[in-house]
Motif scaffolding. Sequence first.
Motif, PDB file in Angstrom:
ATOM      1  N   TYR A 156       0.783  -1.261  -0.052  1.00  0.00           N
ATOM      2  CA  TYR A 156      -0.124  -0.046  -0.092  1.00  0.00           C
ATOM      3  C   TYR A 156       0.719   1.223   0.028  1.00  0.00           C
ATOM      4  O   TYR A 156       0.281   2.517   0.051  1.00  0.00           O
ATOM      5  N   GLY A 157       2.255   1.303   0.016  1.00  0.00           N
ATOM      6  CA  GLY A 157       2.932   2.405   0.221  1.00  0.00           C
ATOM      7  C   GLY A 157       2.951   3.494  -0.916  1.00  0.00           C
ATOM      8  O   GLY A 157       3.156   4.582  -0.708  1.00  0.00           O
ATOM      9  N   SER A 158       2.231   3.005  -2.158  1.00  0.00           N
ATOM     10  CA  SER A 158       2.039   3.822  -3.031  1.00  0.00           C
ATOM     11  C   SER A 158       0.776   5.018  -2.925  1.00  0.00           C
ATOM     12  O   SER A 158       0.580   5.903  -3.559  1.00  0.00           O
ATOM     13  N   HIS A 159       0.038   4.370  -1.940  1.00  0.00           N
ATOM     14  CA  HIS A 159      -1.289   5.377  -1.866  1.00  0.00           C
ATOM     15  C   HIS A 159      -1.333   6.323  -0.887  1.00  0.00           C
ATOM     16  O   HIS A 159      -0.678   5.930   0.483  1.00  0.00           O
ATOM     17  N   ASN A 193      10.462   0.371   1.212  1.00  0.00           N
ATOM     18  CA  ASN A 193       9.338  -0.053   0.111  1.00  0.00           C
ATOM     19  C   ASN A 193       8.399   1.403  -0.140  1.00  0.00           C
ATOM     20  O   ASN A 193       7.912   1.588  -0.991  1.00  0.00           O
ATOM     21  N   ASP A 194       8.476   2.321   0.752  1.00  0.00           N
ATOM     22  CA  ASP A 194       7.605   3.337   0.809  1.00  0.00           C
ATOM     23  C   ASP A 194       8.462   4.739   1.128  1.00  0.00           C
ATOM     24  O   ASP A 194       8.637   4.770   2.325  1.00  0.00           O
ATOM     25  N   PRO A 195       8.873   5.315   0.371  1.00  0.00           N
ATOM     26  CA  PRO A 195       9.967   6.541   0.659  1.00  0.00           C
ATOM     27  C   PRO A 195       9.221   7.645   1.318  1.00  0.00           C
ATOM     28  O   PRO A 195      10.055   8.453   1.808  1.00  0.00           O
ATOM     29  N   ASP A 196       7.863   7.766   1.396  1.00  0.00           N
ATOM     30  CA  ASP A 196       7.412   8.998   1.705  1.00  0.00           C
ATOM     31  C   ASP A 196       6.322   9.034   2.565  1.00  0.00           C
ATOM     32  O   ASP A 196       6.028  10.242   3.287  1.00  0.00           O
ATOM     33  N   ASN A 197       5.314   7.977   2.755  1.00  0.00           N
ATOM     34  CA  ASN A 197       4.026   8.489   3.473  1.00  0.00           C
ATOM     35  C   ASN A 197       4.485   8.646   5.174  1.00  0.00           C
ATOM     36  O   ASN A 197       5.693   8.331   5.383  1.00  0.00           O
ATOM     37  N   LEU A 198       3.707   9.299   5.661  1.00  0.00           N
ATOM     38  CA  LEU A 198       3.711   9.698   7.180  1.00  0.00           C
ATOM     39  C   LEU A 198       3.872   8.398   8.136  1.00  0.00           C
ATOM     40  O   LEU A 198       3.079   7.319   8.023  1.00  0.00           O
TER      41      LEU A 198
HETATM   42 MG    MG Z   1       4.331   6.434  -0.569  1.00  0.00          MG
END
Ligand code: MG
Length: 341
Positions: A156-159, A193-198
């Motif tokens: 889900y990291g792209s959401h 996996n997910d560089p940016d989500n909070l």
């Molecule tokens: Mg992300």
Amino acid sequence: MRKYFFISIFIISSHLIFGCSKNDNPVQTTNEQSETIVEKYGALKVNGSQIVDKNGNSVSLRGMSLFWSQWGGNYYNAETIEWLRDDWKCAIVRAAMGIENGGYLENPSYELEKVKTVIDACIELGIYVIVDWHDHHAEDHLEEAKSFFNSISAEYGSHPNIIYEIYNEPLNVSWNSVLKPYSEEIINVIRANDPDNLIVVGTSNWSQDVDLVINNKIDSENIAYSFHFYSSTHKKDLMDKAEKAINAGIPIFVTEWGMSEATGNGIIDMVALNEWSDFLENYNLSWCNWSITNKDETSAALLPSNQKLSEWNENELSESGKIIRDYLIRKNSQIFDELTK
Ligand code: MG
């Protein structure tokens, strides 16, 4: 006796509740028309002590926490989440995945599926979702937590909907030697996996000691810190602690608060509730209220006699449920009214 006193106060003053906030209209309108909350705000970021939207504007997300997944799992479904968005005007929902006591440690795939059901619903409905490792001893479950957050962030990291809450409420353990190292390990797994989500990190003493993070933050982007309170128990000294942290540039996220006592039960102190709601609004904080369940306790939003998963009428809500629904509708309706979906 005390309980009845406060119930009387509630009846007399219910129309005044939350009426004295300095920040009644925090919404910054733009010309763009968004379909959903998440389309409107987009990828959240940390900027100083603020959580900001895709345009760099400070954002306050208000919504509800579900109850522990192993005991309140019937509400982990799309029907409930849709009702919370459309009737309660929740911009965010928290999936509180229980770890111990019959939770994820014993039934990992079963609990994971509940959380994924909530995540999928929130993505479909365009609202934010907190994926909460609802544990009081997460440092003892490091490998399980790494495995879980690896799975969630990979899928889900792209959401932009997803907010990771990696440790609900640590007990009285050290920030430096326990919580910071635990958090760094989990953050590294997620960031692969997910560089940016909070990512929201727990703080010691039931996510109250946000002041201990001052000058000792985690060296990573888009990290916020949990601050929890129960307004009928916690008073000015705890509020002072949060204000001290915010004023020192610590971004805090109230991933859980209740209007009951800290046990989840007891009285509703209306004076304290108003003071805490002013605090939330004055600092434009994001929050989830505890909780959507029909347990027989003050903080539960639904009455025990209410077996429905959605379409609750006023008579099926507890006192706290009525108050928080009114609060959400009053504060969030304008935001939803501007959306096209
Ligand atoms: Mg992300």
